[in-house]
Design a protein around this motif. Structure first.
Motif, PDB file in Angstrom:
ATOM      1  N   VAL A 198     -82.769 -21.173 -21.437  1.00 31.47           N
ATOM      2  CA  VAL A 198     -83.768 -21.415 -22.477  1.00 31.47           C
ATOM      3  C   VAL A 198     -85.154 -21.284 -21.838  1.00 31.47           C
ATOM      4  O   VAL A 198     -85.744 -22.275 -21.396  1.00 31.47           O
ATOM      5  CB  VAL A 198     -83.607 -22.803 -23.124  1.00 31.47           C
ATOM      6  CG1 VAL A 198     -84.594 -22.971 -24.280  1.00 31.47           C
ATOM      7  CG2 VAL A 198     -82.178 -23.016 -23.613  1.00 31.47           C
ATOM      8  N   PRO A 199     -85.663 -20.064 -21.743  1.00 32.98           N
ATOM      9  CA  PRO A 199     -87.008 -19.877 -21.179  1.00 32.98           C
ATOM     10  C   PRO A 199     -88.087 -20.318 -22.153  1.00 32.98           C
ATOM     11  O   PRO A 199     -87.802 -20.598 -23.325  1.00 32.98           O
ATOM     12  CB  PRO A 199     -87.072 -18.367 -20.921  1.00 32.98           C
ATOM     13  CG  PRO A 199     -86.133 -17.786 -21.916  1.00 32.98           C
ATOM     14  CD  PRO A 199     -85.027 -18.797 -22.110  1.00 32.98           C
ATOM     15  N   MET A 200     -89.322 -20.374 -21.671  1.00 30.63           N
ATOM     16  CA  MET A 200     -90.444 -20.740 -22.528  1.00 30.63           C
ATOM     17  C   MET A 200     -90.517 -19.816 -23.737  1.00 30.63           C
ATOM     18  O   MET A 200     -90.404 -18.603 -23.614  1.00 30.63           O
ATOM     19  CB  MET A 200     -91.751 -20.645 -21.732  1.00 30.63           C
ATOM     20  CG  MET A 200     -92.987 -21.068 -22.519  1.00 30.63           C
ATOM     21  SD  MET A 200     -93.044 -22.835 -22.860  1.00 30.63           S
ATOM     22  CE  MET A 200     -93.465 -23.461 -21.222  1.00 30.63           C
ATOM     23  N   PHE A 201     -90.675 -20.418 -24.909  1.00 34.74           N
ATOM     24  CA  PHE A 201     -90.767 -19.624 -26.127  1.00 34.74           C
ATOM     25  C   PHE A 201     -92.034 -18.767 -26.109  1.00 34.74           C
ATOM     26  O   PHE A 201     -93.066 -19.168 -25.576  1.00 34.74           O
ATOM     27  CB  PHE A 201     -90.803 -20.533 -27.354  1.00 34.74           C
ATOM     28  CG  PHE A 201     -89.471 -21.149 -27.708  1.00 34.74           C
ATOM     29  CD1 PHE A 201     -88.384 -21.069 -26.851  1.00 34.74           C
ATOM     30  CD2 PHE A 201     -89.309 -21.826 -28.911  1.00 34.74           C
ATOM     31  CE1 PHE A 201     -87.158 -21.635 -27.176  1.00 34.74           C
ATOM     32  CE2 PHE A 201     -88.092 -22.399 -29.250  1.00 34.74           C
ATOM     33  CZ  PHE A 201     -87.019 -22.298 -28.378  1.00 34.74           C
ATOM     34  N   TYR A 202     -91.919 -17.592 -26.717  1.00 36.97           N
ATOM     35  CA  TYR A 202     -93.087 -16.723 -26.857  1.00 36.97           C
ATOM     36  C   TYR A 202     -93.917 -17.201 -28.052  1.00 36.97           C
ATOM     37  O   TYR A 202     -93.361 -17.507 -29.105  1.00 36.97           O
ATOM     38  CB  TYR A 202     -92.658 -15.276 -27.083  1.00 36.97           C
ATOM     39  CG  TYR A 202     -91.857 -14.698 -25.943  1.00 36.97           C
ATOM     40  CD1 TYR A 202     -92.488 -14.158 -24.834  1.00 36.97           C
ATOM     41  CD2 TYR A 202     -90.462 -14.709 -25.976  1.00 36.97           C
ATOM     42  CE1 TYR A 202     -91.750 -13.631 -23.774  1.00 36.97           C
ATOM     43  CE2 TYR A 202     -89.717 -14.192 -24.933  1.00 36.97           C
ATOM     44  CZ  TYR A 202     -90.363 -13.654 -23.835  1.00 36.97           C
ATOM     45  OH  TYR A 202     -89.628 -13.139 -22.797  1.00 36.97           O
ATOM     46  N   GLU A 235     -88.490 -29.348 -27.217  1.00 37.90           N
ATOM     47  CA  GLU A 235     -87.672 -30.029 -28.220  1.00 37.90           C
ATOM     48  C   GLU A 235     -86.345 -29.303 -28.450  1.00 37.90           C
ATOM     49  O   GLU A 235     -85.300 -29.942 -28.605  1.00 37.90           O
ATOM     50  CB  GLU A 235     -88.440 -30.141 -29.533  1.00 37.90           C
ATOM     51  CG  GLU A 235     -89.590 -31.127 -29.486  1.00 37.90           C
ATOM     52  CD  GLU A 235     -89.137 -32.531 -29.122  1.00 37.90           C
ATOM     53  OE1 GLU A 235     -88.077 -32.954 -29.618  1.00 37.90           O
ATOM     54  OE2 GLU A 235     -89.845 -33.200 -28.351  1.00 37.90           O
ATOM     55  N   THR A 236     -86.371 -27.983 -28.458  1.00 34.71           N
ATOM     56  CA  THR A 236     -85.128 -27.224 -28.652  1.00 34.71           C
ATOM     57  C   THR A 236     -84.180 -27.439 -27.481  1.00 34.71           C
ATOM     58  O   THR A 236     -82.975 -27.678 -27.671  1.00 34.71           O
ATOM     59  CB  THR A 236     -85.445 -25.724 -28.812  1.00 34.71           C
ATOM     60  OG1 THR A 236     -86.287 -25.544 -29.960  1.00 34.71           O
ATOM     61  CG2 THR A 236     -84.158 -24.918 -29.017  1.00 34.71           C
ATOM     62  N   TYR A 237     -84.710 -27.368 -26.281  1.00 37.47           N
ATOM     63  CA  TYR A 237     -83.877 -27.594 -25.088  1.00 37.47           C
ATOM     64  C   TYR A 237     -83.258 -28.990 -25.135  1.00 37.47           C
ATOM     65  O   TYR A 237     -82.064 -29.169 -24.865  1.00 37.47           O
ATOM     66  CB  TYR A 237     -84.726 -27.428 -23.831  1.00 37.47           C
ATOM     67  CG  TYR A 237     -83.955 -27.627 -22.549  1.00 37.47           C
ATOM     68  CD1 TYR A 237     -83.336 -26.552 -21.920  1.00 37.47           C
ATOM     69  CD2 TYR A 237     -83.850 -28.885 -21.969  1.00 37.47           C
ATOM     70  CE1 TYR A 237     -82.618 -26.730 -20.743  1.00 37.47           C
ATOM     71  CE2 TYR A 237     -83.135 -29.079 -20.798  1.00 37.47           C
ATOM     72  CZ  TYR A 237     -82.521 -27.989 -20.189  1.00 37.47           C
ATOM     73  OH  TYR A 237     -81.813 -28.188 -19.023  1.00 37.47           O
ATOM     74  N   ARG A 238     -84.063 -29.976 -25.487  1.00 39.75           N
ATOM     75  CA  ARG A 238     -83.580 -31.359 -25.489  1.00 39.75           C
ATOM     76  C   ARG A 238     -82.413 -31.542 -26.452  1.00 39.75           C
ATOM     77  O   ARG A 238     -81.406 -32.181 -26.107  1.00 39.75           O
ATOM     78  CB  ARG A 238     -84.727 -32.301 -25.859  1.00 39.75           C
ATOM     79  CG  ARG A 238     -84.353 -33.775 -25.858  1.00 39.75           C
ATOM     80  CD  ARG A 238     -85.549 -34.639 -26.185  1.00 39.75           C
ATOM     81  NE  ARG A 238     -86.026 -34.425 -27.542  1.00 39.75           N
ATOM     82  CZ  ARG A 238     -85.510 -35.029 -28.605  1.00 39.75           C
ATOM     83  NH1 ARG A 238     -84.479 -35.878 -28.467  1.00 39.75           N
ATOM     84  NH2 ARG A 238     -86.005 -34.819 -29.803  1.00 39.75           N
ATOM     85  N   LEU A 239     -82.506 -30.982 -27.641  1.00 40.19           N
ATOM     86  CA  LEU A 239     -81.448 -31.182 -28.623  1.00 40.19           C
ATOM     87  C   LEU A 239     -80.199 -30.366 -28.314  1.00 40.19           C
ATOM     88  O   LEU A 239     -79.091 -30.763 -28.667  1.00 40.19           O
ATOM     89  CB  LEU A 239     -81.962 -30.868 -30.022  1.00 40.19           C
ATOM     90  CG  LEU A 239     -82.934 -31.894 -30.620  1.00 40.19           C
ATOM     91  CD1 LEU A 239     -83.154 -31.637 -32.094  1.00 40.19           C
ATOM     92  CD2 LEU A 239     -82.441 -33.327 -30.421  1.00 40.19           C
ATOM     93  N   LEU A 240     -80.369 -29.226 -27.659  1.00 43.11           N
ATOM     94  CA  LEU A 240     -79.182 -28.432 -27.310  1.00 43.11           C
ATOM     95  C   LEU A 240     -78.337 -29.110 -26.234  1.00 43.11           C
ATOM     96  O   LEU A 240     -77.174 -28.754 -26.048  1.00 43.11           O
ATOM     97  CB  LEU A 240     -79.602 -27.035 -26.842  1.00 43.11           C
ATOM     98  CG  LEU A 240     -80.148 -26.105 -27.936  1.00 43.11           C
ATOM     99  CD1 LEU A 240     -80.516 -24.749 -27.335  1.00 43.11           C
ATOM    100  CD2 LEU A 240     -79.141 -25.925 -29.063  1.00 43.11           C
ATOM    101  N   THR A 241     -78.903 -30.081 -25.527  1.00 37.20           N
ATOM    102  CA  THR A 241     -78.114 -30.822 -24.549  1.00 37.20           C
ATOM    103  C   THR A 241     -77.034 -31.664 -25.228  1.00 37.20           C
ATOM    104  O   THR A 241     -76.152 -32.193 -24.556  1.00 37.20           O
ATOM    105  CB  THR A 241     -79.010 -31.748 -23.700  1.00 37.20           C
ATOM    106  OG1 THR A 241     -79.688 -32.676 -24.560  1.00 37.20           O
ATOM    107  CG2 THR A 241     -80.043 -30.944 -22.914  1.00 37.20           C
TER     108      THR A 241
END
Length: 214
Positions: free
Chosen positions: A35-39, A54-60
């Motif tokens: 999950v790289p930094m969003f463009y 936030e996306t990374y956190r919830l995908l955990t």
């Protein structure tokens, strides 16, 4: 879309709470995800960090899915996030609820200026494109990040490609003091808080879309 109907049904269920679930991408041979930094292709600055985090956190919350914060070439797939907005700033940050400025801040404005209007609220309009692709080439990444990337259909490598519309409103501060920079600072803070909330809600949608799409 099937996933949108499901999400709307869930939104109407009181007490809905997402608990940890098995990795829904495993059926595609994806056990690890970068999950790289969003463009950020929007005209709202500094949005990438909030949406990525936030996306990374919830995908955990998906057990059995190894996440990498950033791009790792050895991962099975990569999640690409692209933040977009309408072309014009006026359509991205649309002022609403116009009020006569002199009525709201007579001390700051005085009596020598002609009447003009100031917004009471601002609508923030963004879009988030989310793509999950297995071991992309440079050419594939370039295509997906282009203006037609949202039209690329899913296939054996691109297993997820959706655009999420995001809209939220915040109330603008109107302080009746000579220091107009105080108003600007207060409103910038309100805008940043709104972007953060939009990122949190977008992350929930991404997580649920991935889970229920597969």
């Amino acid at each position: 879309m099937r996933w949108l109907i499901i999400l709307l049904m869930l939104a109407g269920c009181s007490g809905y709470r997402f608990s940890q679930q098995e990795n829904p991408l495993s059926q595609y041979g994806i056990q690890s995800l970068s999950v790289p930094m969003f463009y950020n292709y929007s005209n709202v600055s500094e949005a990438s960090g909030e949406f990525t985090r936030e996306t990374y956190r919830l995908l955990t919350g998906f057990s059995g899915l190894k996440l990498y914060n950033g791009y790792k070439s050895s991962s099975d797939a990569i999640l690409i996030g692209i933040i977009k907005s309408p072309e014009k700033m006026y359509d991205t940050l649309r002022p609403n609820n116009l009020r006569v400025a002199q009525d709201k801040a007579p001390n700051a404005i005085g009596t020598k200026r002609e009447n003009f209007y100031i917004p009471g609220t601002t609508d923030v309009n963004l879009f988030l494109q989310v793509i999950v692709i297995k071991k992309p080439s440079e050419e594939e990444l370039t295509l997906l990040k282009s203006g037609i990337g949202d039209q690329v259909r899913t296939n054996s490598k691109i297993i997820f490609n959706e655009v999420i519309p995001l809209r939220m409103q915040y109330t603008r501060e109107i302080l009746d003091t000579p220091g107009t920079q105080v108003n600007a600072t207060q409103n910038y803070g309100a805008q940043r808080k709104t972007i953060r909330t939009m990122a949190e809600q977008a992350a929930i949608t991404v997580r649920d879309m991935i889970f229920y799409a597969f």
